[in-house]
Structures are given as structure tokens and as C-alpha cells.
Design a protein around this motif. Structure first.
Motif, PDB file in Angstrom:
ATOM      1  N   ASN A  33       0.809  -1.215   0.000  1.00 18.10           N
ATOM      2  CA  ASN A  33       0.000   0.000   0.000  1.00 18.10           C
ATOM      3  C   ASN A  33       0.844   1.267   0.000  1.00 18.10           C
ATOM      4  O   ASN A  33       0.442   2.285  -0.561  1.00 18.10           O
ATOM      5  N   THR A  34       2.006   1.206   0.637  1.00 22.26           N
ATOM      6  CA  THR A  34       2.863   2.381   0.758  1.00 22.26           C
ATOM      7  C   THR A  34       4.303   2.021   0.430  1.00 22.26           C
ATOM      8  O   THR A  34       4.699   0.844   0.466  1.00 22.26           O
ATOM      9  N   MET A  35       5.094   3.053   0.165  1.00 23.43           N
ATOM     10  CA  MET A  35       6.510   2.835  -0.119  1.00 23.43           C
ATOM     11  C   MET A  35       7.231   2.243   1.087  1.00 23.43           C
ATOM     12  O   MET A  35       8.074   1.354   0.946  1.00 23.43           O
ATOM     13  N   GLN A  36       6.901   2.711   2.283  1.00 23.08           N
ATOM     14  CA  GLN A  36       7.578   2.184   3.469  1.00 23.08           C
ATOM     15  C   GLN A  36       7.256   0.711   3.677  1.00 23.08           C
ATOM     16  O   GLN A  36       8.136  -0.076   4.059  1.00 23.08           O
ATOM     17  N   GLN A  37       6.024   0.316   3.403  1.00 23.21           N
ATOM     18  CA  GLN A  37       5.666  -1.097   3.522  1.00 23.21           C
ATOM     19  C   GLN A  37       6.509  -1.930   2.569  1.00 23.21           C
ATOM     20  O   GLN A  37       6.997  -3.022   2.926  1.00 23.21           O
ATOM     21  N   LEU A  38       6.693  -1.445   1.356  1.00 25.29           N
ATOM     22  CA  LEU A  38       7.529  -2.150   0.390  1.00 25.29           C
ATOM     23  C   LEU A  38       8.964  -2.268   0.898  1.00 25.29           C
ATOM     24  O   LEU A  38       9.559  -3.348   0.858  1.00 25.29           O
ATOM     25  N   LEU A  39       9.522  -1.167   1.380  1.00 30.08           N
ATOM     26  CA  LEU A  39      10.914  -1.177   1.825  1.00 30.08           C
ATOM     27  C   LEU A  39      11.113  -2.066   3.040  1.00 30.08           C
ATOM     28  O   LEU A  39      12.144  -2.738   3.166  1.00 30.08           O
ATOM     29  N   ASP A  40      10.130  -2.102   3.929  1.00 26.95           N
ATOM     30  CA  ASP A  40      10.222  -2.964   5.109  1.00 26.95           C
ATOM     31  C   ASP A  40      10.201  -4.443   4.739  1.00 26.95           C
ATOM     32  O   ASP A  40      10.678  -5.290   5.510  1.00 26.95           O
ATOM     33  N   ASN A  41       9.643  -4.752   3.571  1.00 29.69           N
ATOM     34  CA  ASN A  41       9.475  -6.159   3.158  1.00 29.69           C
ATOM     35  C   ASN A  41      10.010  -6.359   1.742  1.00 29.69           C
ATOM     36  O   ASN A  41       9.418  -7.070   0.928  1.00 29.69           O
ATOM     37  N   TRP A  42      11.139  -5.724   1.442  1.00 27.64           N
ATOM     38  CA  TRP A  42      11.639  -5.671   0.071  1.00 27.64           C
ATOM     39  C   TRP A  42      11.871  -7.053  -0.524  1.00 27.64           C
ATOM     40  O   TRP A  42      11.512  -7.314  -1.679  1.00 27.64           O
ATOM     41  N   GLN A  43      12.470  -7.957   0.230  1.00 24.34           N
ATOM     42  CA  GLN A  43      12.835  -9.261  -0.328  1.00 24.34           C
ATOM     43  C   GLN A  43      11.626 -10.046  -0.826  1.00 24.34           C
ATOM     44  O   GLN A  43      11.716 -10.751  -1.837  1.00 24.34           O
ATOM     45  N   THR A  44      10.505  -9.912  -0.159  1.00 27.38           N
ATOM     46  CA  THR A  44       9.317 -10.672  -0.563  1.00 27.38           C
ATOM     47  C   THR A  44       8.405  -9.893  -1.504  1.00 27.38           C
ATOM     48  O   THR A  44       7.787 -10.484  -2.398  1.00 27.38           O
ATOM     49  N   LEU A  45       8.320  -8.564  -1.330  1.00 24.17           N
ATOM     50  CA  LEU A  45       7.353  -7.787  -2.112  1.00 24.17           C
ATOM     51  C   LEU A  45       7.921  -7.245  -3.425  1.00 24.17           C
ATOM     52  O   LEU A  45       7.186  -7.124  -4.414  1.00 24.17           O
ATOM     53  N   ALA A  46       9.210  -6.910  -3.461  1.00 23.30           N
ATOM     54  CA  ALA A  46       9.788  -6.326  -4.673  1.00 23.30           C
ATOM     55  C   ALA A  46       9.675  -7.243  -5.889  1.00 23.30           C
ATOM     56  O   ALA A  46       9.345  -6.774  -6.990  1.00 23.30           O
ATOM     57  N   PRO A  47       9.921  -8.547  -5.759  1.00 26.75           N
ATOM     58  CA  PRO A  47       9.751  -9.410  -6.936  1.00 26.75           C
ATOM     59  C   PRO A  47       8.318  -9.396  -7.480  1.00 26.75           C
ATOM     60  O   PRO A  47       8.118  -9.451  -8.702  1.00 26.75           O
ATOM     61  N   GLN A  48       7.337  -9.311  -6.590  1.00 30.58           N
ATOM     62  CA  GLN A  48       5.946  -9.264  -7.046  1.00 30.58           C
ATOM     63  C   GLN A  48       5.646  -7.958  -7.784  1.00 30.58           C
ATOM     64  O   GLN A  48       4.956  -7.958  -8.804  1.00 30.58           O
ATOM     65  N   LEU A  49       6.186  -6.861  -7.280  1.00 27.76           N
ATOM     66  CA  LEU A  49       5.967  -5.580  -7.951  1.00 27.76           C
ATOM     67  C   LEU A  49       6.770  -5.482  -9.248  1.00 27.76           C
ATOM     68  O   LEU A  49       6.342  -4.822 -10.200  1.00 27.76           O
ATOM     69  N   THR A  50       7.919  -6.140  -9.290  1.00 26.91           N
ATOM     70  CA  THR A  50       8.691  -6.181 -10.537  1.00 26.91           C
ATOM     71  C   THR A  50       7.893  -6.876 -11.630  1.00 26.91           C
ATOM     72  O   THR A  50       7.894  -6.453 -12.794  1.00 26.91           O
ATOM     73  N   GLU A  51       7.184  -7.926 -11.273  1.00 29.11           N
ATOM     74  CA  GLU A  51       6.326  -8.616 -12.236  1.00 29.11           C
ATOM     75  C   GLU A  51       5.173  -7.722 -12.676  1.00 29.11           C
ATOM     76  O   GLU A  51       4.804  -7.674 -13.852  1.00 29.11           O
ATOM     77  N   ARG A  52       4.600  -6.984 -11.738  1.00 29.55           N
ATOM     78  CA  ARG A  52       3.526  -6.048 -12.102  1.00 29.55           C
ATOM     79  C   ARG A  52       4.062  -4.948 -13.014  1.00 29.55           C
ATOM     80  O   ARG A  52       3.388  -4.528 -13.956  1.00 29.55           O
ATOM     81  N   SER A  53       5.271  -4.496 -12.757  1.00 32.05           N
ATOM     82  CA  SER A  53       5.897  -3.490 -13.610  1.00 32.05           C
ATOM     83  C   SER A  53       6.088  -4.022 -15.026  1.00 32.05           C
ATOM     84  O   SER A  53       5.821  -3.330 -16.018  1.00 32.05           O
ATOM     85  N   ARG A  54       6.562  -5.264 -15.139  1.00 27.91           N
ATOM     86  CA  ARG A  54       6.725  -5.870 -16.466  1.00 27.91           C
ATOM     87  C   ARG A  54       5.402  -5.913 -17.205  1.00 27.91           C
ATOM     88  O   ARG A  54       5.311  -5.559 -18.388  1.00 27.91           O
ATOM     89  N   ALA A  55       4.342  -6.346 -16.511  1.00 31.01           N
ATOM     90  CA  ALA A  55       3.029  -6.458 -17.151  1.00 31.01           C
ATOM     91  C   ALA A  55       2.505  -5.093 -17.592  1.00 31.01           C
ATOM     92  O   ALA A  55       1.894  -4.959 -18.665  1.00 31.01           O
ATOM     93  N   LEU A  56       2.765  -4.071 -16.794  1.00 38.57           N
ATOM     94  CA  LEU A  56       2.335  -2.714 -17.164  1.00 38.57           C
ATOM     95  C   LEU A  56       3.093  -2.225 -18.388  1.00 38.57           C
ATOM     96  O   LEU A  56       2.500  -1.677 -19.330  1.00 38.57           O
ATOM     97  N   ASN A  57       4.396  -2.457 -18.419  1.00 32.18           N
ATOM     98  CA  ASN A  57       5.211  -1.996 -19.544  1.00 32.18           C
ATOM     99  C   ASN A  57       4.896  -2.741 -20.832  1.00 32.18           C
ATOM    100  O   ASN A  57       5.025  -2.179 -21.928  1.00 32.18           O
ATOM    101  N   GLU A  58       4.465  -3.983 -20.709  1.00 30.20           N
ATOM    102  CA  GLU A  58       4.176  -4.782 -21.908  1.00 30.20           C
ATOM    103  C   GLU A  58       2.710  -4.735 -22.300  1.00 30.20           C
ATOM    104  O   GLU A  58       2.288  -5.444 -23.212  1.00 30.20           O
ATOM    105  N   GLY A  59       1.916  -3.918 -21.599  1.00 25.15           N
ATOM    106  CA  GLY A  59       0.524  -3.726 -21.979  1.00 25.15           C
ATOM    107  C   GLY A  59      -0.435  -4.771 -21.474  1.00 25.15           C
ATOM    108  O   GLY A  59      -1.616  -4.754 -21.818  1.00 25.15           O
TER     109      GLY A  59
END
Length: 336
Positions: A33-59
């Protein structure tokens, strides 16, 4: 991955995933929900958001139009904000203008101060100051955001803790600085709320321009619509970000969400320590440097600090001319 924080009715805003070209975005929730939540849990949440980023960039995700004006600073508030002075040319100019030499230790031991981090302002928010001879100045910088960094982390091990980068406008009230420093206790009133670029990016978004934990690209500053400076952030950076982190952790831990700033980006050009854009140089990232050079050259400064309604814009483009972080665009508002 590129991330932003939209303003909403909460203190910490809503985390958004932004497309590489800054045209589209989608909510990071329910992953984070927030940037701090992501940073507090980077190892588990960043890969999931990286996948969402890929999907957004590829339409694969349509998302919505990204509106920079809706953004807060990526971290609207942070547990820790420490600003270095990695460009010793800037420090040398300050001291030379008042007839002082810099200690040799300045080339081996970074300067750093801890700033206020409870009240950052958004990249399009006004720079609000009370009426007075405060000497309002912008300072264009780069900053990194870390995860948890243990005490006494060596510079060689610090790079892996850099999770995001962003641009900074570290506003300074130059008229208040001498009096505060004379007390021997550092900055406080002279450093009002800083602002950061609409978008924070993972280092891989900079490709080959992220090297030796430096950003090897020009940092552009526009003052009242005119190009004021475009020094290369990878040039004349005496201490890279890994070294700044190592310095910061000498006696303390850094917790996830710590922001470390580079200090004013400054290039040394010839014997005059710089040259204005109109003279074919790369210009400056703050008004103070111009005034220092004027003092050295003419015996006194002639360029005024910012006045009511003056505007500053800070941005950075990749080698293809595309905006990386969006832009900080702010106007001075003096409250009487």
C-alpha cells in the motif's frame, strides 16, 4: 521498476507502479500500500511488484494515465534523511569565497548532516517560507533509498543495500546558515522541508549509466524557465553512494527507508571552478555557487537568491533524451 506515491487522505499516500516511459501507472496494492511497507518487506514484495511493472510496460495491465502533479515525494516522510556533500568542488567554493582553504581530510572523510524527514513536500508543492531575509536557494541533488544496513558496513558491501534512486531539491535558507553554523551545532532552521522527484527508480532502470554507485548523466536545473545547470552527476563526485552509506553506518544501523543524499551536484571546470551556461559551461545546481564565483572574481556577489513566485525545475534524462524520474517543479511562496 519505477514507483511513485499518489497523494490521498493518508499521511503516507498510495504506492503506484509507473511505466518506464512515465505515461501509465497502476496501484501497487494489494501487494504493497505504501513505499515504506515495500521497503520494510523488500525481499518478498519487490519481486511481485517487478512482475507487475513488467506487465504494465508490456501492456498486459492497462493501468491509467500517470499524472505527476498528483504525486507526493516517493517517501512522504522517512525515518532517516542524511545528506552528504560528495562533490568537494562545491565545498571548496564555499570556503574559497570567504578566503579559507579546505582541510585535506575533506577529500577522504565525507561531510554529512541529518536533516528533517518528518515533513517532506511533493515535487509540485510550493516552497513556503515566512517573510524575511532568508536567502532562499534550491539545491539539485540525487538520493538513494536503502533497505536495512547494519552498523559498520564497509563501502564495498554497501551497494547491495541501494534499492531506489530519486532526485532531490534540498532547499536551503542561506541567510540563516552562517548564524547556525557559528553556534557549532549544525543546521536546523536553515534547512526547511526537502522535496523529491515524482518517481523513484531501481538502479537497473539506469542501465550502463549506473556505474560505481554513481549516476553518469547530466542533472538539469531550470530557474524561471531558463537552463541554469546541467553538471554530470558522475563527474567530480569524490565519494560515491556506497562510500556515503559506509560513512553513515560507522556507528549506527540504517533502517529500511533511509534516504542518503549526494549533496549539490557540482562539476569543476577550469580555473574558475565552473562556468555559466551562457558562457558555454555546464552551469550550476544552486544559486550559492554562482554567488561564490562572483565573490571570488568580483569581490562581492551580484546574483540574488530566490524571490516570491520564482520557479525551479529539476529533471534528468537518459541517453535517449527521455525523462527518468519525472520533474520537480516548484514555486516560492513567501507568507507575510
Amino acid at each position: 521498476m519505477k514507483l511513485a506515491t499518489y497523494k490521498n487522505n493518508t499521511r503516507d499516500g498510495q504506492l503506484m507502479v509507473v511505466s518506464r516511459d512515465l505515461s501509465r501507472c497502476c496501484a501497487a496494492a494489494p501487494i504493497a500500500n505504501t513505499m515504506q511497507q515495500l521497503l520494510d518487506n523488500w525481499q518478498t514484495l519487490a519481486p511481485q511488484l517487478t512482475e507487475r511493472s513488467r506487465a504494465l510496460n508490456e501492456g498486459e495491465i492497462a493501468g491509467e494515465v500517470f499524472e505527476q502533479i498528483r504525486c507526493h515525494s516517493p517517501l512522504p516522510r522517512a525515518y532517516h534523511w542524511a545528506d552528504g556533500s560528495a562533490y568537494v568542488n562545491h565545498v571548496e567554493l564555499v570556503r574559497r569565497a570567504r578566503g579559507a582553504e579546505i582541510p585535506t581530510s575533506f577529500w577522504t572523510d565525507p561531510l554529512m548532516y541529518q536533516g528533517g524527514s518528518d515533513d517532506f513536500i511533493g515535487p509540485f508543492d510550493d516552497i513556503v517560507t515566512p517573510e524575511g531575509e532568508f536567502g532562499i536557494d534550491f539545491e539539485a541533488e540525487i538520493a538513494v533509498i536503502t533497505d536495512d544496513v547494519p552498523m559498520s558496513t564497509a563501502a564495498k558491501d554497501a551497494a547491495k543495500h541501494i534499492k531506489l534512486l530519486m532526485l532531490v531539491n534540498d532547499v536551503s535558507l542561506r541567510g540563516l546558515i552562517p548564524g547556525e553554523l557559528a553556534k557549532g551545532f549544525g543546521f536546523y532552521q536553515s534547512k526547511p522541508a526537502s522535496s523529491f522527484s515524482p518517481v523513484a527508480v531501481t538502479p537497473d532502470e539506469l542501465s550502463e549509466c549506473w556505474n560505481d554507485t554513481k549516476v553518469h548523466l547530466p542533472l538539469e536545473t531550470y530557474y524561471n524557465g531558463e537552463l541554469f545547470g546541467k553538471p554530470n552527476a558522475g563527474v567530480d563526485m569524490t565519494f560515491n553512494f556506497a562510500e556515503l552509506i559506509g560513512h553513515a553506518t560507522r556507528t549506527r544501523n540504517l533502517r529500511a527507508g533511509t534516504i542518503i543524499g549526494s549533496g549539490t551536484v557540482s562539476n569543476k571546470q577550469g580555473t574558475d571552478h565552473g562556468s555559466a551556461i551562457v558562457h558555454g559551461g555546464v552551469g550550476y545546481s544552486c544559486i550559492a555557487e554562482v554567488r561564490m564565483i562572483e565573490t571570488i572574481r568580483d569581490g562581492q556577489p551580484s546574483t540574488a537568491f530566490m524571490a516570491d513566485n520564482d520557479e525551479v525545475k529539476i529533471t534528468m534524462r537518459n541517453n535517449q533524451g527521455e525523462s527518468i524520474f519525472g520533474a520537480i517543479e516548484q514555486r516560492v511562496k513567501i507568507v507575510k
